[in-house]
Design a protein around this motif. Structure first.
Motif, PDB file in Angstrom:
ATOM      1  N   GLU A   1       0.825  -1.164  -0.101  1.00  0.00           N
ATOM      2  CA  GLU A   1       0.076   0.189  -0.029  1.00  0.00           C
ATOM      3  C   GLU A   1       0.760   1.334  -0.206  1.00  0.00           C
ATOM      4  OE1 GLU A   1       0.390  -0.912   4.438  1.00  0.00           O
ATOM      5  OE2 GLU A   1       0.605  -1.478   2.425  1.00  0.00           O
ATOM      6  N   THR A   2       2.217   1.359   0.205  1.00  0.00           N
ATOM      7  CA  THR A   2       2.961   2.435   0.296  1.00  0.00           C
ATOM      8  C   THR A   2       3.584   2.313  -0.862  1.00  0.00           C
ATOM      9  OG1 THR A   2       4.757   0.867   1.513  1.00  0.00           O
ATOM     10  CG2 THR A   2       3.126   2.107   2.814  1.00  0.00           C
ATOM     11  N   VAL A   3       4.811   1.705  -1.105  1.00  0.00           N
ATOM     12  CA  VAL A   3       5.623   1.611  -2.429  1.00  0.00           C
ATOM     13  C   VAL A   3       5.956   0.108  -2.598  1.00  0.00           C
ATOM     14  CG1 VAL A   3       6.707   3.749  -1.766  1.00  0.00           C
ATOM     15  CG2 VAL A   3       7.869   1.742  -1.053  1.00  0.00           C
ATOM     16  N   TYR A   4       6.673  -0.092  -3.733  1.00  0.00           N
ATOM     17  CA  TYR A   4       6.886  -1.307  -4.165  1.00  0.00           C
ATOM     18  C   TYR A   4       7.969  -1.797  -3.468  1.00  0.00           C
ATOM     19  CZ  TYR A   4       3.859  -2.235  -8.277  1.00  0.00           C
ATOM     20  OH  TYR A   4       2.832  -2.602  -9.149  1.00  0.00           O
ATOM     21  N   GLY A   5       8.036  -2.943  -2.960  1.00  0.00           N
ATOM     22  CA  GLY A   5       9.084  -3.562  -2.012  1.00  0.00           C
ATOM     23  C   GLY A   5       9.984  -4.669  -2.936  1.00  0.00           C
ATOM     24  N   LEU A   6      11.208  -4.585  -2.556  1.00  0.00           N
ATOM     25  CA  LEU A   6      12.141  -5.695  -3.179  1.00  0.00           C
ATOM     26  C   LEU A   6      12.242  -6.908  -2.324  1.00  0.00           C
ATOM     27  CD1 LEU A   6      14.112  -6.677  -5.660  1.00  0.00           C
ATOM     28  CD2 LEU A   6      15.787  -5.448  -4.545  1.00  0.00           C
ATOM     29  N   GLY A   7      11.535  -8.065  -2.267  1.00  0.00           N
ATOM     30  CA  GLY A   7      11.595  -8.990  -1.310  1.00  0.00           C
ATOM     31  C   GLY A   7      12.515 -10.181  -1.231  1.00  0.00           C
TER      32      GLY A   7
ATOM     33  N   SER B   1      18.964   5.495  -2.838  1.00  0.00           N
ATOM     34  CA  SER B   1      18.787   7.047  -2.603  1.00  0.00           C
ATOM     35  C   SER B   1      17.913   7.396  -3.854  1.00  0.00           C
ATOM     36  CB  SER B   1      20.248   7.651  -2.889  1.00  0.00           C
ATOM     37  OG  SER B   1      20.877   7.767  -3.910  1.00  0.00           O
ATOM     38  N   ARG B   2      17.543   6.756  -4.936  1.00  0.00           N
ATOM     39  CA  ARG B   2      16.730   7.230  -5.861  1.00  0.00           C
ATOM     40  C   ARG B   2      15.273   7.218  -5.280  1.00  0.00           C
ATOM     41  NH1 ARG B   2      16.524   9.245 -10.101  1.00  0.00           N
ATOM     42  NH2 ARG B   2      15.654   7.816 -11.595  1.00  0.00           N
ATOM     43  N   PRO B   3      14.348   7.914  -6.033  1.00  0.00           N
ATOM     44  CA  PRO B   3      12.917   8.020  -5.760  1.00  0.00           C
ATOM     45  C   PRO B   3      12.354   6.502  -5.449  1.00  0.00           C
ATOM     46  CG  PRO B   3      13.569   9.847  -7.151  1.00  0.00           C
ATOM     47  CD  PRO B   3      14.567   9.119  -7.133  1.00  0.00           C
ATOM     48  N   SER B   4      11.535   6.541  -4.515  1.00  0.00           N
ATOM     49  CA  SER B   4      10.833   5.136  -4.422  1.00  0.00           C
ATOM     50  C   SER B   4      10.010   4.839  -5.530  1.00  0.00           C
ATOM     51  CB  SER B   4      10.078   4.970  -3.048  1.00  0.00           C
ATOM     52  OG  SER B   4      11.196   5.127  -1.940  1.00  0.00           O
ATOM     53  N   PRO B   5       9.683   3.464  -5.965  1.00  0.00           N
ATOM     54  CA  PRO B   5       8.993   3.092  -6.953  1.00  0.00           C
ATOM     55  C   PRO B   5       7.503   2.914  -6.388  1.00  0.00           C
ATOM     56  CG  PRO B   5       9.940   1.085  -5.972  1.00  0.00           C
ATOM     57  CD  PRO B   5      10.428   2.492  -5.377  1.00  0.00           C
ATOM     58  N   THR B   6       6.644   3.376  -7.337  1.00  0.00           N
ATOM     59  CA  THR B   6       5.082   3.562  -6.817  1.00  0.00           C
ATOM     60  C   THR B   6       4.307   2.717  -8.102  1.00  0.00           C
ATOM     61  OG1 THR B   6       4.832   5.620  -7.913  1.00  0.00           O
ATOM     62  CG2 THR B   6       5.164   5.527  -5.548  1.00  0.00           C
ATOM     63  N   CYS B   7       5.239   2.345  -9.240  1.00  0.00           N
ATOM     64  CA  CYS B   7       4.696   1.425 -10.086  1.00  0.00           C
ATOM     65  C   CYS B   7       5.713   0.521 -10.755  1.00  0.00           C
ATOM     66  CB  CYS B   7       3.697   2.084 -11.384  1.00  0.00           C
ATOM     67  SG  CYS B   7       4.973   3.153 -12.244  1.00  0.00           S
ATOM     68  N   ALA B   8       5.411  -0.686 -11.194  1.00  0.00           N
ATOM     69  CA  ALA B   8       6.135  -1.574 -11.780  1.00  0.00           C
ATOM     70  C   ALA B   8       7.020  -0.871 -12.768  1.00  0.00           C
ATOM     71  CB  ALA B   8       5.517  -2.878 -12.270  1.00  0.00           C
ATOM     72  N   ARG B   9       6.773  -0.052 -13.586  1.00  0.00           N
ATOM     73  CA  ARG B   9       7.728   0.706 -14.576  1.00  0.00           C
ATOM     74  C   ARG B   9       8.980   1.188 -13.813  1.00  0.00           C
ATOM     75  NH1 ARG B   9       9.068  -0.505 -19.292  1.00  0.00           N
ATOM     76  NH2 ARG B   9      10.827  -0.272 -18.286  1.00  0.00           N
ATOM     77  N   HIS B  10       8.846   1.981 -12.566  1.00  0.00           N
ATOM     78  CA  HIS B  10       9.929   2.255 -11.765  1.00  0.00           C
ATOM     79  C   HIS B  10      10.867   1.424 -11.487  1.00  0.00           C
ATOM     80  CE1 HIS B  10       6.753   5.960 -10.616  1.00  0.00           C
ATOM     81  NE2 HIS B  10       7.268   5.988 -11.737  1.00  0.00           N
ATOM     82  N   VAL B  11      10.179   0.409 -11.083  1.00  0.00           N
ATOM     83  CA  VAL B  11      11.158  -1.032 -10.583  1.00  0.00           C
ATOM     84  C   VAL B  11      12.140  -1.392 -11.601  1.00  0.00           C
ATOM     85  CG1 VAL B  11      11.186  -3.564  -9.861  1.00  0.00           C
ATOM     86  CG2 VAL B  11       9.368  -1.786  -8.836  1.00  0.00           C
ATOM     87  N   ILE B  12      11.406  -1.622 -12.995  1.00  0.00           N
ATOM     88  CA  ILE B  12      12.048  -2.142 -13.978  1.00  0.00           C
ATOM     89  C   ILE B  12      13.215  -1.117 -14.612  1.00  0.00           C
ATOM     90  CG2 ILE B  12      11.807  -2.829 -16.392  1.00  0.00           C
ATOM     91  CD1 ILE B  12       8.990  -3.776 -15.578  1.00  0.00           C
ATOM     92  N   ASP B  13      12.739   0.077 -14.390  1.00  0.00           N
ATOM     93  CA  ASP B  13      13.610   1.233 -14.898  1.00  0.00           C
ATOM     94  C   ASP B  13      15.258   1.058 -13.975  1.00  0.00           C
ATOM     95  OD1 ASP B  13      12.041   2.246 -16.869  1.00  0.00           O
ATOM     96  OD2 ASP B  13      11.301   3.765 -15.482  1.00  0.00           O
ATOM     97  N   ASP B  14      14.882   0.806 -12.829  1.00  0.00           N
ATOM     98  CA  ASP B  14      16.002   0.761 -11.799  1.00  0.00           C
ATOM     99  C   ASP B  14      16.631  -0.553 -11.678  1.00  0.00           C
ATOM    100  OD1 ASP B  14      15.544   3.594 -11.042  1.00  0.00           O
ATOM    101  OD2 ASP B  14      15.473   3.125  -8.957  1.00  0.00           O
ATOM    102  N   LEU B  15      15.852  -1.706 -11.583  1.00  0.00           N
ATOM    103  CA  LEU B  15      16.543  -2.947 -11.314  1.00  0.00           C
ATOM    104  C   LEU B  15      16.295  -3.974 -12.440  1.00  0.00           C
ATOM    105  CD1 LEU B  15      15.203  -3.020  -7.691  1.00  0.00           C
ATOM    106  CD2 LEU B  15      17.419  -2.316  -8.501  1.00  0.00           C
ATOM    107  N   ALA B  16      16.175  -3.732 -13.618  1.00  0.00           N
ATOM    108  CA  ALA B  16      15.793  -4.783 -14.670  1.00  0.00           C
ATOM    109  C   ALA B  16      16.920  -5.573 -14.968  1.00  0.00           C
ATOM    110  CB  ALA B  16      15.696  -4.100 -15.897  1.00  0.00           C
ATOM    111  N   ASP B  17      16.803  -6.769 -14.782  1.00  0.00           N
ATOM    112  CA  ASP B  17      17.710  -7.937 -14.678  1.00  0.00           C
ATOM    113  C   ASP B  17      18.413  -8.037 -13.562  1.00  0.00           C
ATOM    114  OD1 ASP B  17      16.913  -8.592 -17.285  1.00  0.00           O
ATOM    115  OD2 ASP B  17      18.515  -7.245 -18.191  1.00  0.00           O
ATOM    116  N   ARG B  18      18.269  -7.439 -12.499  1.00  0.00           N
ATOM    117  CA  ARG B  18      18.560  -7.548 -11.129  1.00  0.00           C
ATOM    118  C   ARG B  18      17.663  -8.338 -10.234  1.00  0.00           C
ATOM    119  NH1 ARG B  18      22.140  -2.496  -9.222  1.00  0.00           N
ATOM    120  NH2 ARG B  18      23.011  -2.057 -11.368  1.00  0.00           N
TER     121      ARG B  18
END
Length: 353
Positions: free
Chosen positions: A38-44, A152-169
């Motif tokens: 409910e807050t932001v996307y988490g990396l679990g 330190s980047r702005p937190s992700p609030t949608c999956a696109r933000h996650v992919i932009d930062d962490l694609a293939d990680r």
């Protein structure tokens, strides 16, 4: 690291069982799964698996001194994570879980040292999102999960933000759409004589004081990552876009807007973060304008996406005005101050005003 990220679309209210099962197996196998809360996307990752936790730090380029939050789906899991739980903590759990509230407690012996920056405390919460809860049930272990972005980047609030930062990680991304709150959880420490907020967030100070009248909040940030942070996200430089952020404060609207226009004139390409009301003040300015909405709740949902959007537009700097420190406004103030790395432009009223 994962060589390829698998993105699975899921319904945020009734997540598809097959997608959740895939993600749950990835967690149990020691992998990384990004998921909405409910807050932001988490990396679990499995909170009881030291090697899996190390993958989180590597994927995010996160310093080892910055501890993680453990997520649970059932109250029965709390003793796996924490011990010597005070009565005040149980009352907060009863009132506010599941929800955007993280409690710092004495950690249980099973919690790996690298999750807590070798401290004897642990941060734990129960998220209020059907996808997150379904994943926790499927994995059947507590899940350690900071925000699913580069450190330190702005937190992700949608999956696109996650992919932009962490694609293939990351192994799996559960795409459940936009997160409903948009700012991280409030962190409350209950390991001292008096409870205190270590980070304002999605649970307001006013709500928490109804349960804990003696709850304290005194802003305090770490300037570097040399020493272990008392809670996740305690660094001053955090939630930051690539562009420099100027944060303006002042009681006189006209003087503040005049100072902001002077800053616009001094730069080639300027971004503005503004409420719907403030946006009218810059309608005739040659700026990249991101509207945050009509109130603090709307601004919380839009803030991180707006910072990322202005970065993508290639602005030289970003200007914003400090919000009122009420409700979610306190958390907005905290995020903007840290995006500006503590730099605040105090605008004084002109003599005679």
């Amino acid at each position: 690291m994962s060589q390829r990220t698998r993105v699975l679309r899921v319904d945020p209210v009734s997540p598809e069982a097959d997608a959740i099962a895939i993600a749950g197996r990835a967690i149990r196998a020691g992998g990384l799964v990004a998921f909405p809360t409910e807050t932001v996307y988490g990396l679990g990752a499995n909170a009881l698996d030291e090697a899996a936790i190390a993958k989180i730090f590597a994927a995010k380029s996160r310093p080892a001194s910055d501890p993680l939050i453990v997520h649970i789906a059932r109250f029965e899991q709390l003793p796996q994570v924490a011990q010597a739980i005070p009565a005040g903590a149980l009352e907060l759990c009863r009132r506010f879980w599941p929800g955007p509230l993280t409690l710092v407690l004495k950690k249980a012996p099973r919690i790996p040292a690298n999750l807590t920056a070798s401290l004897n405390t642990v941060a734990v919460r129960m998220p209020n999102h059907e996808v997150a809860l379904a994943l926790l049930q499927a994995a059947d272990v507590p899940i350690a999960a900071p925000s699913a972005n580069l450190f330190s980047r702005p937190s992700p609030t949608c999956a696109r933000h996650v992919i932009d930062d962490l694609a293939d990680r990351v192994d799996v991304v559960l795409d459940g759409g936009n997160t409903p709150i948009g700012l991280e959880s409030t962190i409350v420490s209950l390991v001292e004589d008096e409870p205190r907020i270590l980070r304002p967030g999605g649970m307001s100070l006013e709500s928490l004081r109804e349960a804990l009248p003696n709850l304290r909040y005194e802003p305090s940030y770490l300037a570097d990552d040399v020493m272990a942070a008392p809670a996740p996200g305690a660094m001053l430089r955090h939630y930051s876009p690539r562009a420099r952020v100027f944060l303006f404060s002042g009681a006189d609207d006209a003087e503040v807007y005049a100072a902001m226009r002077a800053e616009i004139a001094a730069h080639e390409r300027v971004g503005i973060l503004a409420s719907d009301t403030e946006a009218r003040e810059f309608a005739d300015s040659d700026v990249a304008l991101e509207r945050l909405g009509a109130n603090a709740d709307e601004a919380a949902r839009h803030l991180f996406a707006a910072l990322r959007s202005l970065d993508q537009q290639g602005v030289d700097c970003i200007l914003a005005r400090v919000p009122e420190k009420r409700g979610l406004g306190l958390a907005l103030w905290d995020r903007l101050l840290r995006a500006a790395v503590g730099s605040l432009v105090e605008v004084q009223a002109a003599p005679g005003d």
